[in-house]
Design a protein around this motif. Sequence first.
Motif, PDB file in Angstrom:
ATOM      1  N   GLY A  93      51.868  39.920  35.878  1.00  0.00           N
ATOM      2  CA  GLY A  93      51.219  40.639  36.962  1.00  0.00           C
ATOM      3  C   GLY A  93      50.014  41.446  36.540  1.00  0.00           C
ATOM      4  N   TYR A  94      49.619  41.347  35.258  1.00  0.00           N
ATOM      5  CA  TYR A  94      48.492  42.148  34.777  1.00  0.00           C
ATOM      6  C   TYR A  94      47.164  41.671  35.359  1.00  0.00           C
ATOM      7  CZ  TYR A  94      51.869  43.847  31.301  1.00  0.00           C
ATOM      8  OH  TYR A  94      52.959  44.395  30.680  1.00  0.00           O
ATOM      9  N   GLY A  95      47.052  40.370  35.608  1.00  0.00           N
ATOM     10  CA  GLY A  95      45.819  39.871  36.222  1.00  0.00           C
ATOM     11  C   GLY A  95      45.586  40.481  37.587  1.00  0.00           C
ATOM     12  N   ARG A  96      46.651  40.688  38.335  1.00  0.00           N
ATOM     13  CA  ARG A  96      46.537  41.321  39.650  1.00  0.00           C
ATOM     14  C   ARG A  96      46.109  42.774  39.523  1.00  0.00           C
ATOM     15  NH1 ARG A  96      48.474  39.908  44.726  1.00  0.00           N
ATOM     16  NH2 ARG A  96      49.422  38.050  43.814  1.00  0.00           N
ATOM     17  N   VAL A  97      46.587  43.446  38.477  1.00  0.00           N
ATOM     18  CA  VAL A  97      46.171  44.826  38.235  1.00  0.00           C
ATOM     19  C   VAL A  97      44.677  44.878  37.937  1.00  0.00           C
ATOM     20  CG1 VAL A  97      46.460  46.856  36.774  1.00  0.00           C
ATOM     21  CG2 VAL A  97      48.451  45.492  37.406  1.00  0.00           C
ATOM     22  N   LEU A  98      44.198  43.979  37.065  1.00  0.00           N
ATOM     23  CA  LEU A  98      42.766  43.935  36.759  1.00  0.00           C
ATOM     24  C   LEU A  98      41.948  43.684  38.015  1.00  0.00           C
ATOM     25  CD1 LEU A  98      42.658  41.758  33.485  1.00  0.00           C
ATOM     26  CD2 LEU A  98      42.679  44.250  33.660  1.00  0.00           C
ATOM     27  N   ALA A  99      42.404  42.736  38.841  1.00  0.00           N
ATOM     28  CA  ALA A  99      41.668  42.389  40.055  1.00  0.00           C
ATOM     29  C   ALA A  99      41.582  43.573  41.005  1.00  0.00           C
ATOM     30  CB  ALA A  99      42.332  41.194  40.740  1.00  0.00           C
ATOM     31  N   ASN A 100      42.686  44.279  41.191  1.00  0.00           N
ATOM     32  CA  ASN A 100      42.678  45.441  42.068  1.00  0.00           C
ATOM     33  C   ASN A 100      41.807  46.553  41.513  1.00  0.00           C
ATOM     34  OD1 ASN A 100      44.803  45.560  44.532  1.00  0.00           O
ATOM     35  ND2 ASN A 100      45.484  44.093  42.996  1.00  0.00           N
ATOM     36  N   SER A 101      41.826  46.736  40.205  1.00  0.00           N
ATOM     37  CA  SER A 101      40.978  47.774  39.624  1.00  0.00           C
ATOM     38  C   SER A 101      39.503  47.416  39.771  1.00  0.00           C
ATOM     39  CB  SER A 101      41.336  48.011  38.155  1.00  0.00           C
ATOM     40  OG  SER A 101      40.905  46.953  37.326  1.00  0.00           O
ATOM     41  N   PHE A 102      39.190  46.126  39.758  1.00  0.00           N
ATOM     42  CA  PHE A 102      37.809  45.684  39.974  1.00  0.00           C
ATOM     43  C   PHE A 102      37.326  46.093  41.365  1.00  0.00           C
ATOM     44  CE2 PHE A 102      35.264  42.078  41.797  1.00  0.00           C
ATOM     45  CZ  PHE A 102      34.057  42.417  41.203  1.00  0.00           C
ATOM     46  N   LEU A 103      38.188  45.981  42.358  1.00  0.00           N
ATOM     47  CA  LEU A 103      37.814  46.380  43.715  1.00  0.00           C
ATOM     48  C   LEU A 103      37.626  47.885  43.823  1.00  0.00           C
ATOM     49  CD1 LEU A 103      40.097  44.037  45.865  1.00  0.00           C
ATOM     50  CD2 LEU A 103      37.723  43.700  45.142  1.00  0.00           C
ATOM     51  N   TYR A 104      38.200  48.630  42.902  1.00  0.00           N
ATOM     52  CA  TYR A 104      37.991  50.071  42.828  1.00  0.00           C
ATOM     53  C   TYR A 104      36.705  50.401  42.074  1.00  0.00           C
ATOM     54  CZ  TYR A 104      38.591  54.839  41.029  1.00  0.00           C
ATOM     55  OH  TYR A 104      38.387  56.149  40.681  1.00  0.00           O
ATOM     56  N   TYR A 105      36.517  49.770  40.905  1.00  0.00           N
ATOM     57  CA  TYR A 105      35.376  50.106  40.055  1.00  0.00           C
ATOM     58  C   TYR A 105      34.060  49.505  40.553  1.00  0.00           C
ATOM     59  CZ  TYR A 105      38.066  52.356  36.353  1.00  0.00           C
ATOM     60  OH  TYR A 105      38.842  53.232  35.637  1.00  0.00           O
ATOM     61  N   GLY A 106      34.111  48.315  41.155  1.00  0.00           N
ATOM     62  CA  GLY A 106      32.881  47.668  41.598  1.00  0.00           C
ATOM     63  C   GLY A 106      32.000  48.562  42.446  1.00  0.00           C
ATOM     64  N   PRO A 107      32.528  49.134  43.551  1.00  0.00           N
ATOM     65  CA  PRO A 107      31.701  50.034  44.367  1.00  0.00           C
ATOM     66  C   PRO A 107      31.250  51.275  43.612  1.00  0.00           C
ATOM     67  CG  PRO A 107      33.630  49.285  45.587  1.00  0.00           C
ATOM     68  CD  PRO A 107      33.834  48.863  44.158  1.00  0.00           C
ATOM     69  N   LYS A 108      32.108  51.820  42.739  1.00  0.00           N
ATOM     70  CA  LYS A 108      31.737  53.023  41.999  1.00  0.00           C
ATOM     71  C   LYS A 108      30.632  52.747  40.978  1.00  0.00           C
ATOM     72  CE  LYS A 108      36.045  55.588  42.583  1.00  0.00           C
ATOM     73  NZ  LYS A 108      35.400  56.651  43.380  1.00  0.00           N
ATOM     74  N   LEU A 109      30.499  51.487  40.578  1.00  0.00           N
ATOM     75  CA  LEU A 109      29.415  51.111  39.669  1.00  0.00           C
ATOM     76  C   LEU A 109      28.106  50.861  40.421  1.00  0.00           C
ATOM     77  CD1 LEU A 109      31.401  48.742  37.284  1.00  0.00           C
ATOM     78  CD2 LEU A 109      30.436  50.974  36.699  1.00  0.00           C
ATOM     79  N   GLY A 110      28.139  50.997  41.731  1.00  0.00           N
ATOM     80  CA  GLY A 110      26.920  50.902  42.527  1.00  0.00           C
ATOM     81  C   GLY A 110      26.705  49.590  43.243  1.00  0.00           C
ATOM     82  N   TYR A 111      27.691  48.706  43.231  1.00  0.00           N
ATOM     83  CA  TYR A 111      27.532  47.397  43.873  1.00  0.00           C
ATOM     84  C   TYR A 111      28.037  47.416  45.307  1.00  0.00           C
ATOM     85  CZ  TYR A 111      26.735  45.783  39.111  1.00  0.00           C
ATOM     86  OH  TYR A 111      26.231  45.619  37.849  1.00  0.00           O
TER      87      TYR A 111
END
Length: 254
Positions: free
Chosen positions: A176-194
């Motif tokens: 289930g770690y891939g799902r954790v990475l994917a969800n964190s991407f949806l958190y970090y992506g906007p915060k990185l300015g995208y």
Amino acid sequence: MSAYGAIGPKRHRGESPLPNTRWTVRDKTTGSPIFIDMHHLTLEMAMKCPGLVEYLHSVFARVVEDGRTYPMEVAEGESYSRQAFEGYFFAADVIVGVLAAEGNGDGFSVDQQAAAQVIPGTDRPLGLSGSSQDGKPLVWGNVVAGFYYVKPNYPGRSSHICNAGFIVPPNHWNKGYGRVLANSFLYYGPKLGYQASVFNLVYVNNIASVKLWEALGFTRAGLIPNAGRLKKEGGGEEYVDAIIYYKDFEDCKQ
């Protein structure tokens, strides 16, 4: 270099990396919570963690050698170099997920029974070093749950759309770690300015990735026939179609 010319290395312009975050996922066997700390790193920061960059490179080089999920290719008898890895992966923002030795119920939860619902929590100032709590060197192969880069998919006037590449080490597959990475991407992506994300090449035979991105609401923006000349498990090669996925980050901002 891309079809559009050079693409800038990173979009995050803060003076320091984004705060670390803690995520939880349930152990599939025991049901106990597993805590994963997400660290936003630069190459300079990663180099201060003894053996970390070498380990990340070795994992990615193996993925390239396997020839089933990424388009990179090396000549027979050669390997994907450390220099090439640093230039490709660390030219961008990098997030590394590290298994925590212990944790509490705070932070972000990934509920595998509910399509990986993300529950907002609080950023946690968690340290990343090359040593465990008892002072011994960390064995990165034991504690790195996965890692990914985030970078502009296009230059200039379209650089508000990002791309990302994800790696889960083989010893941590099916947890289930891939799902954790994917969800964190949806958190970090906007915060990185995208504002949105495009994945250019998700090969259709990568069933786990296809299911994951569609479960998280990514839209199929297109299909490229015969996009990849990939290795087959039993030997030989085959041409495989690839899906282009798109995700608007408007609903992901927290």
